[in-house]
Motif scaffolding. Structure first.
Motif, PDB file in Angstrom:
ATOM      1  N   ALA A   1      13.636  89.360 -30.118  1.00  0.00           N
ATOM      2  CA  ALA A   1      13.840  89.544 -28.674  1.00  0.00           C
ATOM      3  C   ALA A   1      14.315  88.244 -28.042  1.00  0.00           C
ATOM      4  O   ALA A   1      15.233  88.234 -27.216  1.00  0.00           O
ATOM      5  CB  ALA A   1      12.549  90.019 -28.007  1.00  0.00           C
ATOM      6  N   GLY A   2      13.687  87.127 -28.440  1.00  0.00           N
ATOM      7  CA  GLY A   2      14.085  85.828 -27.909  1.00  0.00           C
ATOM      8  C   GLY A   2      15.509  85.477 -28.305  1.00  0.00           C
ATOM      9  O   GLY A   2      16.298  84.987 -27.492  1.00  0.00           O
ATOM     10  N   GLY A   3      15.842  85.739 -29.569  1.00  0.00           N
ATOM     11  CA  GLY A   3      17.195  85.458 -30.032  1.00  0.00           C
ATOM     12  C   GLY A   3      18.209  86.289 -29.272  1.00  0.00           C
ATOM     13  O   GLY A   3      19.273  85.803 -28.863  1.00  0.00           O
ATOM     14  N   LEU A   4      17.851  87.536 -29.043  1.00  0.00           N
ATOM     15  CA  LEU A   4      18.731  88.436 -28.301  1.00  0.00           C
ATOM     16  C   LEU A   4      18.975  87.906 -26.895  1.00  0.00           C
ATOM     17  O   LEU A   4      20.108  87.885 -26.394  1.00  0.00           O
ATOM     18  CB  LEU A   4      18.056  89.806 -28.237  1.00  0.00           C
ATOM     19  CG  LEU A   4      18.908  91.027 -28.019  1.00  0.00           C
ATOM     20  CD1 LEU A   4      19.938  91.156 -29.113  1.00  0.00           C
ATOM     21  CD2 LEU A   4      18.017  92.265 -28.001  1.00  0.00           C
ATOM     22  N   TRP A   5      17.898  87.478 -26.274  1.00  0.00           N
ATOM     23  CA  TRP A   5      17.974  86.924 -24.917  1.00  0.00           C
ATOM     24  C   TRP A   5      18.895  85.711 -24.880  1.00  0.00           C
ATOM     25  O   TRP A   5      19.730  85.572 -23.992  1.00  0.00           O
ATOM     26  CB  TRP A   5      16.555  86.576 -24.477  1.00  0.00           C
ATOM     27  CG  TRP A   5      16.411  85.868 -23.174  1.00  0.00           C
ATOM     28  CD1 TRP A   5      16.424  86.425 -21.934  1.00  0.00           C
ATOM     29  CD2 TRP A   5      16.193  84.467 -22.980  1.00  0.00           C
ATOM     30  NE1 TRP A   5      16.234  85.463 -20.971  1.00  0.00           N
ATOM     31  CE2 TRP A   5      16.079  84.248 -21.594  1.00  0.00           C
ATOM     32  CE3 TRP A   5      16.076  83.376 -23.838  1.00  0.00           C
ATOM     33  CZ2 TRP A   5      15.856  82.984 -21.048  1.00  0.00           C
ATOM     34  CZ3 TRP A   5      15.856  82.111 -23.296  1.00  0.00           C
ATOM     35  CH2 TRP A   5      15.759  81.926 -21.908  1.00  0.00           C
ATOM     36  N   ALA A   6      18.722  84.835 -25.883  1.00  0.00           N
ATOM     37  CA  ALA A   6      19.563  83.640 -25.932  1.00  0.00           C
ATOM     38  C   ALA A   6      21.028  84.018 -26.133  1.00  0.00           C
ATOM     39  O   ALA A   6      21.925  83.428 -25.534  1.00  0.00           O
ATOM     40  CB  ALA A   6      19.088  82.721 -27.051  1.00  0.00           C
TER      41      ALA A   6
ATOM     42  N   ALA B   1      16.215  83.989 -36.672  1.00  0.00           N
ATOM     43  CA  ALA B   1      15.250  83.855 -35.575  1.00  0.00           C
ATOM     44  C   ALA B   1      13.960  84.583 -35.934  1.00  0.00           C
ATOM     45  O   ALA B   1      12.856  84.070 -35.729  1.00  0.00           O
ATOM     46  CB  ALA B   1      15.841  84.424 -34.284  1.00  0.00           C
ATOM     47  N   ALA B   2      14.110  85.783 -36.487  1.00  0.00           N
ATOM     48  CA  ALA B   2      12.933  86.558 -36.888  1.00  0.00           C
ATOM     49  C   ALA B   2      12.143  85.801 -37.946  1.00  0.00           C
ATOM     50  O   ALA B   2      10.912  85.762 -37.916  1.00  0.00           O
ATOM     51  CB  ALA B   2      13.358  87.929 -37.420  1.00  0.00           C
ATOM     52  N   LEU B   3      12.859  85.186 -38.872  1.00  0.00           N
ATOM     53  CA  LEU B   3      12.189  84.479 -39.961  1.00  0.00           C
ATOM     54  C   LEU B   3      11.382  83.294 -39.437  1.00  0.00           C
ATOM     55  O   LEU B   3      10.213  83.114 -39.796  1.00  0.00           O
ATOM     56  CB  LEU B   3      13.227  83.994 -40.978  1.00  0.00           C
ATOM     57  CG  LEU B   3      12.658  83.329 -42.226  1.00  0.00           C
ATOM     58  CD1 LEU B   3      11.848  84.319 -43.023  1.00  0.00           C
ATOM     59  CD2 LEU B   3      13.770  82.756 -43.084  1.00  0.00           C
ATOM     60  N   VAL B   4      12.020  82.486 -38.595  1.00  0.00           N
ATOM     61  CA  VAL B   4      11.322  81.317 -38.044  1.00  0.00           C
ATOM     62  C   VAL B   4      10.096  81.758 -37.254  1.00  0.00           C
ATOM     63  O   VAL B   4       8.993  81.223 -37.425  1.00  0.00           O
ATOM     64  CB  VAL B   4      12.263  80.485 -37.143  1.00  0.00           C
ATOM     65  CG1 VAL B   4      11.492  79.427 -36.387  1.00  0.00           C
ATOM     66  CG2 VAL B   4      13.355  79.848 -37.981  1.00  0.00           C
TER      67      VAL B   4
ATOM     68  N   ALA C   1      16.165  93.392 -23.881  1.00  0.00           N
ATOM     69  CA  ALA C   1      15.451  92.324 -24.585  1.00  0.00           C
ATOM     70  C   ALA C   1      13.979  92.326 -24.185  1.00  0.00           C
ATOM     71  O   ALA C   1      13.095  92.127 -25.029  1.00  0.00           O
ATOM     72  CB  ALA C   1      16.087  90.966 -24.280  1.00  0.00           C
ATOM     73  N   MET C   2      13.717  92.588 -22.910  1.00  0.00           N
ATOM     74  CA  MET C   2      12.324  92.634 -22.443  1.00  0.00           C
ATOM     75  C   MET C   2      11.581  93.791 -23.086  1.00  0.00           C
ATOM     76  O   MET C   2      10.421  93.664 -23.467  1.00  0.00           O
ATOM     77  CB  MET C   2      12.299  92.769 -20.911  1.00  0.00           C
ATOM     78  CG  MET C   2      10.918  92.954 -20.307  1.00  0.00           C
ATOM     79  SD  MET C   2       9.790  91.587 -20.635  1.00  0.00           S
ATOM     80  CE  MET C   2      10.232  90.507 -19.296  1.00  0.00           C
ATOM     81  N   ILE C   3      12.255  94.931 -23.237  1.00  0.00           N
ATOM     82  CA  ILE C   3      11.623  96.081 -23.883  1.00  0.00           C
ATOM     83  C   ILE C   3      11.221  95.711 -25.305  1.00  0.00           C
ATOM     84  O   ILE C   3      10.113  96.003 -25.758  1.00  0.00           O
ATOM     85  CB  ILE C   3      12.561  97.310 -23.895  1.00  0.00           C
ATOM     86  CG1 ILE C   3      12.785  97.820 -22.466  1.00  0.00           C
ATOM     87  CG2 ILE C   3      11.989  98.417 -24.759  1.00  0.00           C
ATOM     88  CD1 ILE C   3      13.763  98.973 -22.375  1.00  0.00           C
ATOM     89  N   LEU C   4      12.129  95.060 -26.000  1.00  0.00           N
ATOM     90  CA  LEU C   4      11.815  94.671 -27.372  1.00  0.00           C
ATOM     91  C   LEU C   4      10.645  93.695 -27.409  1.00  0.00           C
ATOM     92  O   LEU C   4       9.751  93.793 -28.254  1.00  0.00           O
ATOM     93  CB  LEU C   4      13.045  94.037 -28.031  1.00  0.00           C
ATOM     94  CG  LEU C   4      12.865  93.623 -29.499  1.00  0.00           C
ATOM     95  CD1 LEU C   4      12.451  94.805 -30.349  1.00  0.00           C
ATOM     96  CD2 LEU C   4      14.159  93.030 -30.037  1.00  0.00           C
TER      97      LEU C   4
ATOM     98  N   GLY D   1      12.283  82.142 -31.549  1.00  0.00           N
ATOM     99  CA  GLY D   1      13.500  82.872 -31.880  1.00  0.00           C
ATOM    100  C   GLY D   1      14.672  82.426 -31.024  1.00  0.00           C
ATOM    101  O   GLY D   1      15.782  82.219 -31.517  1.00  0.00           O
ATOM    102  N   ALA D   2      14.406  82.243 -29.719  1.00  0.00           N
ATOM    103  CA  ALA D   2      15.479  81.843 -28.811  1.00  0.00           C
ATOM    104  C   ALA D   2      16.057  80.483 -29.204  1.00  0.00           C
ATOM    105  O   ALA D   2      17.271  80.293 -29.237  1.00  0.00           O
ATOM    106  CB  ALA D   2      14.961  81.804 -27.378  1.00  0.00           C
ATOM    107  N   TYR D   3      15.163  79.544 -29.492  1.00  0.00           N
ATOM    108  CA  TYR D   3      15.644  78.206 -29.858  1.00  0.00           C
ATOM    109  C   TYR D   3      16.317  78.186 -31.214  1.00  0.00           C
ATOM    110  O   TYR D   3      17.252  77.403 -31.436  1.00  0.00           O
ATOM    111  CB  TYR D   3      14.502  77.185 -29.800  1.00  0.00           C
ATOM    112  CG  TYR D   3      14.365  76.547 -28.437  1.00  0.00           C
ATOM    113  CD1 TYR D   3      13.378  76.959 -27.551  1.00  0.00           C
ATOM    114  CD2 TYR D   3      15.244  75.554 -28.030  1.00  0.00           C
ATOM    115  CE1 TYR D   3      13.268  76.390 -26.292  1.00  0.00           C
ATOM    116  CE2 TYR D   3      15.145  74.978 -26.769  1.00  0.00           C
ATOM    117  CZ  TYR D   3      14.148  75.407 -25.908  1.00  0.00           C
ATOM    118  OH  TYR D   3      14.049  74.844 -24.657  1.00  0.00           O
TER     119      TYR D   3
END
Lengths: 291, 255, 338
Positions: free
Chosen positions: C240-245, C105-108, C53-56, C82-84
């Motif tokens: 990346a944030g969504g992935l992390w979440a 997440a990408a869209l927001v 996720a950090m790489i992304l 994205g995470a939220y």
């Protein structure tokens, strides 16, 4: 009557906070306007000076004035050392490198503070003369806050006058306006910058000490208030003493009011207003418009 | 008489109290080879900035083929066919010569918005870029990084990148400036070989260059047109000699 | 006419430009190593998923900073957005299917990126930097204010994530699915970024970074390009944030803070910006060092990091890959000489 006292109390509280912000940020505004160097580590200098002042008072039993003087000199000295050895090499570098370098400095200062002093917050013991309250006629208010406002006003006035009346002030203004022209007129821009950087950092150090009382002083100081220093400088306009003075006071009052009435996230308005203002006037309130 | 390619009417620009450009009526015909000369600070570069839309005028109009373009910005004017070179090169120094040119060609052709196909596959852009480099005899160093080239060649790349825009009006700001005399012929040859139908305005200090290329010369002093005519006329004009020619250019050897 | 075109493109000077986008053999290495990691270190897959996720995230920053030259310390705004998005969709059980959640997440994040880009990218330098910080702080305050929905400081724990493709479950104890899922998402996003970089659009971004004034002088709609680039970068950061979440099954305010934005900035610089693989190298180097050092000696870690940044700024501005390139050139030159 009560309302006026209430209102005045809030105003004075905000102004005293804004004054500290000014004293710290004025150096950043001038050096950025002068050299265009993105010095994010400015807050770290304020923190350094704050520690010198607070510790010399608490541990070495310095008097208030002596501590402030020591704080100024020590911060100015360390800034000169860093400027001559490291900053100097990055004047022609890209913004990115400057940001990178100063972030690195911030980390070093923070870690240094933890190692040398410890992670706890330090408190400033006010001298007895400045404790307690002072009678303003219609209101009793904290002596220290009034003291800050007066000091800030006098500093602002002094620095502005120095800019307008002294030769070095004229040189600074000329260089901010058109650097190449200033160089061709024989102004030693390098030396000018070292002097200005030293003075600005010294002021920041004093600000760090003066504000320790309500901004707190712990190793995270360098990062915690960075955004506020940057806002004060950008909103005021780079290189404008008057600009950063008004911007700092406005910011201080706004922050005070918002924290009082909207403690859960009122500061969101400060960020929003900053964005809106800079959209409308990208050069800040008193900045030079870029052609 | 056909319409001039580029024309200004009462064009002025002030900076506060400073009248950098005063009330200039100027015409540039298709195929023109026009030189703009004058002492330093005469306002020549400011004038060119007004022509290209980098600076808005305080007063007056700029017309391109009869059309008022005064309100149009730099990017729009480029699309309409007005291009310039700069006195100090503005190149992508870290990129190769070919990349520099192909970026300009892609921009002109509108392919610069394409996100899916690699640059390498756009044969049309690459072919056109190589072709342009060949006409300017730069093709042999197409793969070299600009920062590695001698200054004269860099100056030529500056010209090439501007020609890649296929301009109808070409403004050259001291094209030979800073080029060592051993290399200056490559710039001069390139200017000589410019397509005949392009209207060219050259800002120059070097009177040899002016005499070689210009069919028409305008002298600017303190922001206003001081004199205008063929090179012979200008050279013979005693006032021009007094103000300018005596200080620089052809007269400097005897001066 | 068609006989002339092949000749021009076969010109020796054009060779490097034409073949630049072709896949090199060593470009498969990162993925082989990633799969090897999966096999070799089954106990570290949770850490591995965070690394991916950090790489992304760093890759998204590279697009804005490394290629377009937009200096931002506020990129966590999009990561957090994205995470939220994922977090709230999952926590309130509105939508738990992971892949569509990532797209949302990408869209927001893209919308926020577009709007803030339109507004911020009129400014440059310190002002822009400060405004990116303001935007991020603003979002963090907003998330804090809306703590009834966002869980405030404590965040939203135990997010319900549906199985990928309905089959592969996210097991909180064994991060196998998380790791391979993250790897797949990273691969898709990377292919997209790589295509973008080698396209004419990507080339124009490099032009903007290299010489902004020249781009204006060739009639390029610079600001619009920057806004589009920023939007795409924001969308990727949002993924990346969504992935992390999703892989942590948790989201809180740390997704939006300065610490996270500064970290990804350092990661990218460490690896080398403007070079597709800088994100990979930087993330691995940083997170490996952090994993071993930061927990044991946090203050020394910070001091070392600060010194490292100062060194990089003074001597190695192009990071690890930059040093590698310089060595390669010197080694290559020496080989040619002998």
């Amino acid at each position: 009557m009560d309302f006026i006292a209430n209102f005045a109390g809030i105003l004075l509280g905000g102004l005293s906070a804004g004054t500290v912000l000014f004293i710290v940020s004025v150096g950043l505004s001038v050096t950025m306007g002068l050299m265009g160097f993105v010095n994010l580590a400015h807050g770290a200098f304020a923190m350094f000076g704050g520690y010198v002042i607070v510790l010399s008072m608490n541990r070495a039993h310095f008097g208030f004035a002596a501590a402030l003087a020591l704080g100024f000199v020590a911060t100015a000295a360390i800034s000169v050392v860093l400027e001559r050895t490291l900053y100097r090499r990055l004047y022609r570098a890209s913004e990115l490198d400057q940001v990178l370098f100063t972030i690195g400095l911030i980390f070093i200062f923070i870690a240094g503070a933890v190692i040398v002093v410890g992670p706890e917050s330090q408190t400033l013991q006010l001298p007895t003369a400045l404790r307690g309250q002072i009678n303003l006629g219609f209101l009793q208010y904290r002596t220290y806050s009034i003291f800050l406002i007066v000091v800030g006003f006098l500093s602002g006035l002094g620095i502005s006058l120095a800019f307008e009346r002294t030769r070095i002030g004229a040189q600074i203004r000329a260089t901010v306006d058109n650097r190449r022209m200033a160089e061709s007129l024989g102004i030693n821009v390098d030396r000018l910058f070292t002097i200005t950087f030293a003075f600005g950092s010294g002021m920041a150090g004093i600000g760090g000490g003066l504000g320790a009382e309500f901004l707190g002083l712990d190793p995270q100081y360098a990062l915690k208030y960075l955004v506020y220093f940057l806002i004060a400088v950008s909103v005021g306009g780079l290189g404008s003493v008057m600009g950063v003075y008004y911007a700092s006071l406005i910011l201080g009052v706004l922050d005070f009011v918002l924290k009082l009435y909207l403690p859960k996230g009122g500061t969101i308005f400060i960020y929003a207003l900053t964005i809106l203002l800079l959209l409308w006037r990208p050069q800040g309130l008193f900045g030079k418009k870029e052609t | 008489m056909s319409e001039p390619r580029l024309e200004t009417q009462a064009l002025s620009r002030n900076f506060g109290a400073l009248k950098a450009v005063q009330n200039i009526d100027f015409k540039l015909e298709a195929g023109a080879r026009h030189a703009l000369i004058g002492p330093n600070g005469a306002g020549k570069t400011t004038f060119v900035n007004l022509l290209t839309g980098v600076l808005p005028p305080s007063q007056g109009r700029v017309l391109l083929a009869g059309r008022d373009i005064t309100g149009k910005g730099q990017a729009e004017r480029v699309k309409l066919g007005v291009a310039r070179t700069f006195q100090i090169n503005r190149l992508f120094r870290g990129l190769s010569v070919l990349e520099n040119i192909s970026i300009a060609v892609a921009e002109r052709k509108g392919t610069a918005w394409s996100m899916l196909y690699p640059v390498g596959r756009r044969a049309d852009v690459i072919a056109e870029s190589i072709g342009l480099l060949e006409t300017l005899k730069l093709a042999d160093i197409a793969g070299h990084r600009v920062s590695e080239l001698p200054y004269g060649r860099q100056r030529l790349v500056e010209l090439a990148i501007t020609l890649a825009l296929k301009p109808e009006v070409l403004l050259l700001d001291e094209p030979a400036a800073g080029v060592p005399s051993a290399e200056s012929h490559i710039i001069l040859d390139a200017i000589e070989a410019l397509p005949k139908d392009i209207a060219v305005l050259i800002i120059e200090h070097d009177m040899d260059v002016v005499f070689r290329f210009a069919k028409h010369v305008t002298v600017m002093v303190s922001g206003a047109v001081f004199a205008s005519g063929t090179p012979r006329d200008i050279e013979a004009n005693p006032q021009v000699r007094a103000v300018y020619l005596g200080q620089a250019g052809k007269g400097s050897g005897r001066g | 006419m068609s006989a002339a075109a092949p000749t021009a493109t076969e010109h020796p000077g054009a060779r490097s430009l034409i073949t630049r986008h072709r896949l090199r053999w060593w470009e498969t290495l990162p993925w082989i190593i990633a799969l090897g990691f999966y096999v070799a270190f089954p106990n570290y897959l949770g850490f591995g998923a965070e690394l991916l996720a950090m790489i992304l995230f760093a890759l998204s920053l590279d697009l804005a900073l490394g290629y377009a030259g937009i200096i931002t310390l506020g990129h966590a705004a999009f990561f957090g957005a994205g995470a939220y998005t994922v977090g709230m969709l999952a926590f309130y059980e509105i939508w738990t299917e992971p892949i569509i959640s990532l797209l949302l997440a990408a869209l927001v994040a893209a919308i926020i990126g577009f709007l803030s880009g339109l507004v911020l990218l009129r400014t440059r330098g310190l002002t822009l930097l400060m405004l990116t910080l303001c935007t991020m702080a603003l979002l963090q305050e907003a998330a804090n204010m809306a703590r009834a929905y966002t869980g405030g400081f404590d965040g939203l724990p135990d997010l319900a994530i549906a199985p990928v493709f309905g089959v592969f479950e996210f097991n909180p104890l064994y991060a196998n699915t998380q790791y391979l899922y993250s790897l797949g998402v990273l691969l898709v996003c990377f292919i997209f970024v790589r295509t973008l970089i080698y396209s004419p659009f990507g080339q124009s971004l490099t032009g903007i970074r290299e010489n902004l004034l020249r781009m204006h002088a060739i009639g390029s709609p610079v600001r619009l390009r920057l806004v589009i680039c920023y939007t795409i970068s924001a969308a990727l950061a949002g993924i990346a944030g969504g992935l992390w979440a999703q892989t942590n099954a948790y989201v809180n305010l740390s997704a939006l803070d300065l610490d996270r934005a500064a970290t990804v900035f350092i990661v990218l610089i460490l690896g080398g910006y403007g070079r597709l693989y800088g994100a990979f190298v930087g993330a691995v180097a940083y997170m490996a060092l952090e994993h071993f050092l930061a927990k044991i000696y946090p203050t020394a870690w910070q001091l070392g990091l600060g010194l490292l940044l100062v060194m990089i700024a003074l001597f190695a501005r192009n990071g690890i890959l930059g040093i590698g390139e310089a060595l390669w050139e010197r080694y290559g030159a020496r080989r040619k000489a002998t």
